[in-house]
Design a protein around this motif. Structure first.
Motif, short mmCIF file in Angstrom:
data_model
loop_
_atom_site.label_atom_id
_atom_site.label_comp_id
_atom_site.label_asym_id
_atom_site.label_seq_id
_atom_site.Cartn_x
_atom_site.Cartn_y
_atom_site.Cartn_z
N PRO A 132 0.80 -1.22 0.00
CA PRO A 132 0.00 0.00 0.00
C PRO A 132 0.83 1.27 0.00
O PRO A 132 1.91 1.35 0.59
N GLY A 133 0.30 2.27 -0.69
CA GLY A 133 0.86 3.62 -0.70
C GLY A 133 -0.26 4.63 -0.56
O GLY A 133 -1.45 4.28 -0.66
N SER A 134 0.09 5.86 -0.36
CA SER A 134 -0.92 6.87 -0.04
C SER A 134 -1.93 7.06 -1.16
O SER A 134 -3.13 7.23 -0.92
N THR A 135 -1.49 7.01 -2.42
CA THR A 135 -2.43 7.27 -3.52
C THR A 135 -3.37 6.10 -3.78
O THR A 135 -4.31 6.23 -4.56
N GLU A 136 -3.13 4.96 -3.10
CA GLU A 136 -4.04 3.82 -3.25
C GLU A 136 -5.03 3.69 -2.10
O GLU A 136 -5.98 2.92 -2.18
N LEU A 137 -4.80 4.42 -1.03
CA LEU A 137 -5.64 4.25 0.15
C LEU A 137 -7.14 4.42 -0.14
O LEU A 137 -7.96 3.67 0.40
N PRO A 138 -7.55 5.39 -0.99
CA PRO A 138 -8.99 5.54 -1.23
C PRO A 138 -9.65 4.30 -1.83
O PRO A 138 -10.83 4.06 -1.61
N MET A 139 -8.89 3.50 -2.58
CA MET A 139 -9.47 2.30 -3.18
C MET A 139 -9.95 1.32 -2.10
O MET A 139 -10.92 0.59 -2.30
N PHE A 140 -9.28 1.31 -0.96
CA PHE A 140 -9.51 0.26 0.02
C PHE A 140 -10.35 0.71 1.22
O PHE A 140 -10.46 -0.02 2.20
N ARG A 141 -10.95 1.87 1.14
CA ARG A 141 -11.91 2.25 2.18
C ARG A 141 -13.09 1.28 2.15
O ARG A 141 -13.59 0.92 1.07
N ASP A 142 -13.52 0.87 3.33
CA ASP A 142 -14.66 -0.07 3.42
C ASP A 142 -14.43 -1.30 2.53
O ASP A 142 -15.35 -1.76 1.83
#
Length: 545
Positions: free
Chosen positions: A43-53
């Protein structure tokens, strides 16, 4: 409205989804429909939104470095025969992963590589962690690359990416997704059915069948494409029907014919003159699922023996285009072999002489690689699978550890190190998902293992039925052995090819794996038996000559 742009999701009567989803919901539902419930990532910061919920019916498989992530996804996709999904960080993460993206391309592994991109709203300001010309970085070693023009286009881009990855010749594709796209509105995307298999031209198969019937002494050269297309059984049937000698193509990354079979004649070297010499007795050479041929060093002269006719069946039109002579048929191997078998009645021919078995190795100190591998061969289970990356020992592996056939062996087609240790994790994970019996054996050289040693952590965390066997000869053996080809004197070592003082027991234990080292030949059998019967993953380091 076209089916791909419905305002309600597939199976909407069973799923309480809103009429117009976010990009995230549309992508996750598309992945469900395609059977893609596993994401490999670091994981990196620009991928974090993909993995919400992140939904409970999906799995995130963590790798500690991006090349490890791609290697695991490669092995997983090869076993499942479906595309794997990889999630990488923006430019730096993609850069780290490129060695194994290159290998996935050469392996013809279907893979969807997604990479986070900085938010669209700040891209004009060249922000920190943005990827400039994101789609250019992985080329030319992906089949297709895109950063969708709008957030709403992301689900459609992934639907297309899947189809491109699965279309022969299969391979990785790349989708760059800005971080702020995931919350934007989109539409449900229903996957459409695409027929990926390619049928052969009937007239070409007829000509090949006639040539095969007229041949006095034919040979078949099998490559990785046979096993990728689940066509090993058909090749065995064709070979037995005609008493045809079978050779493995140079640098083949799969086992496409049982290596203990009476018709198997061994492995072709990646040298033009030596290939011609090995095939000298054959008037027809049929190459299946491989280039004709892969060379490692410069050569000259004929590509096949004078007077021989070359035929090739391959699913990659580019490979067919550069084949230097003969006749090429572009088709999926299983369809082409079905057609050939239907037109190819048995012809009475004398069987070729059996391949000479390797001599029995005796115990010594230090142990020979042959002794270690013959002992491993005696102890491994019938359903065990080998994932190999020990290029310095490959000739001994081919002689002393024969593979039984379909889905029994994997290695890298690229020559790039760092693939097979994480690929072994992916193979074991996929086999467990499919309920397949047997254990995975990661047979890795000491030098190769250090390119992706972090894979041990993932194996430990996943508690996989996986034994890593490290052949530790304390050197880059392939380079030292290959040096005379480039003018080195016998025994002269190229700079930087010795590897003293590596301790694989400590490296494994530090990542959660039980491990042991074996130096004495009288300890080898019991230690290997214990490692192959362990409940979970483990590592055994074999100190060899």
């Amino acid at each position: 409205m076209p089916a791909s742009m419905n305002s309600t999701p597939p199976n909407s009567d069973a799923l309480p989804f809103p009429p117009r989803p976010t990009v995230r919901l549309a992508v996750l539902q598309l992945m469900r429909e395609l059977g893609l419930d596993t994401v490999f990532g670091n994981p990196g910061s620009t991928e974090l939104p993909m993995f919400r919920d992140f939904p409970e019916d999906f799995r995130y498989i963590l790798g500690l470095q991006e090349s490890v992530v791609v290697g695991m996804a490669d092995g997983y996709a090869q076993v499942t025969r479906n595309a794997s999904v990889v999630n990488l960080h923006s430019a730096a993460g993609v850069g780290h992963a490129m060695g194994n993206v290159f290998t996935a391309f050469k392996n013809q592994t279907p893979m969807i590589v997604t990479a986070g991109q900085q938010s669209r709203s700040i891209l004009p300001f060249d922000p920190f962690l943005s990827a400039t010309q994101a789609t250019e970085l992985p080329r030319p070693y992906v089949k297709w690359a895109i950063e969708p023009a709008r957030a709403a286009d992301v689900p459609l881009a992934l639907a297309r990416a899947y189809q491109v990855a699965m279309q022969p010749p299969r391979g990785p594709v790349f989708v760059s997704i800005p971080a702020d796209d995931w919350e934007q509105p989109s539409d449900w995307v229903a996957p459409h059915t695409v027929t990926h298999a390619v049928a052969p031209e009937p007239q070409a198969i007829t000509r090949l069948a006639q040539a095969l019937a007229a041949s006095a002494c034919p040979a078949i050269v099998v490559g990785a494409g046979v096993d990728r297309d689940s066509a090993v059984g058909q090749v065995v049937e064709l070979a037995e029907r005609h008493n045809i000698a079978i050779y493995a193509a140079p640098m083949s990354a799969r086992c496409s014919f049982p290596e203990r079979h009476r018709l198997f004649q061994g492995f072709l070297p990646a040298y033009r003159e030596r290939i011609v010499d090995r095939l000298q007795a054959h008037d027809l050479i049929l190459v299946l699922g491989a280039p004709a041929f892969s060379y490692h060093v410069e050569g000259a002269g004929w590509h096949v023996p004078p007077g021989s006719t070359l035929w090739q069946i391959v699913d990659d039109p580019q490979v067919a285009a550069w084949t230097p002579q003969g006749h090429s048929i572009v088709a999926s191997l299983h369809l082409a072999l079905d057609a050939l078998l239907s037109q190819s009645p048995a012809v009475a021919r004398p069987a070729p002489a059996r391949r000479t078995a390797a001599p029995v190795a005796e115990p010594s100190l230090p142990m020979s690689v042959a002794y270690a591998l013959q002992t491993l061969d005696q102890l491994r289970g019938a359903d065990d699978v080998v994932v190999e990356e020990a290029p310095g020992s490959r000739g001994v592996i081919q002689a002393c550890l024969p593979m039984p056939g379909a889905d029994s062996f994997y290695t890298m087609a690229s020559g790039g190190l760092g693939h097979s240790m994480p690929a072994a994790v992916g193979v074991a994970l996929a086999r467990r998902k499919l309920g397949l019996p047997g254990r995975v054996i990661g047979l890795i050289g000491d030098g190769s293992s250090m390119y992706a040693i972090q894979a041990l952590y993932s194996a430990a965390q996943l508690a996989l039925p996986l034994t890593f066997v490290i052949l530790n000869n304390r050197r880059y053996a392939a380079l030292q052995d290959f040096a005379p080809v480039f003018g080195y004197a016998p025994g002269e070592k190229p700079a930087g090819t010795d590897l003293p003082d590596l301790d694989f027991v400590q490296l494994a234990q530090g990542q959660g794996l039980p491990a042991c080292r074996v130096e004495q030949p009288d300890r080898l059998r019991q230690a290997l038996a214990d490692a192959l019967q362990a409940d979970g993953p483990c590592l055994i380091e074999l100190v060899v000559a």
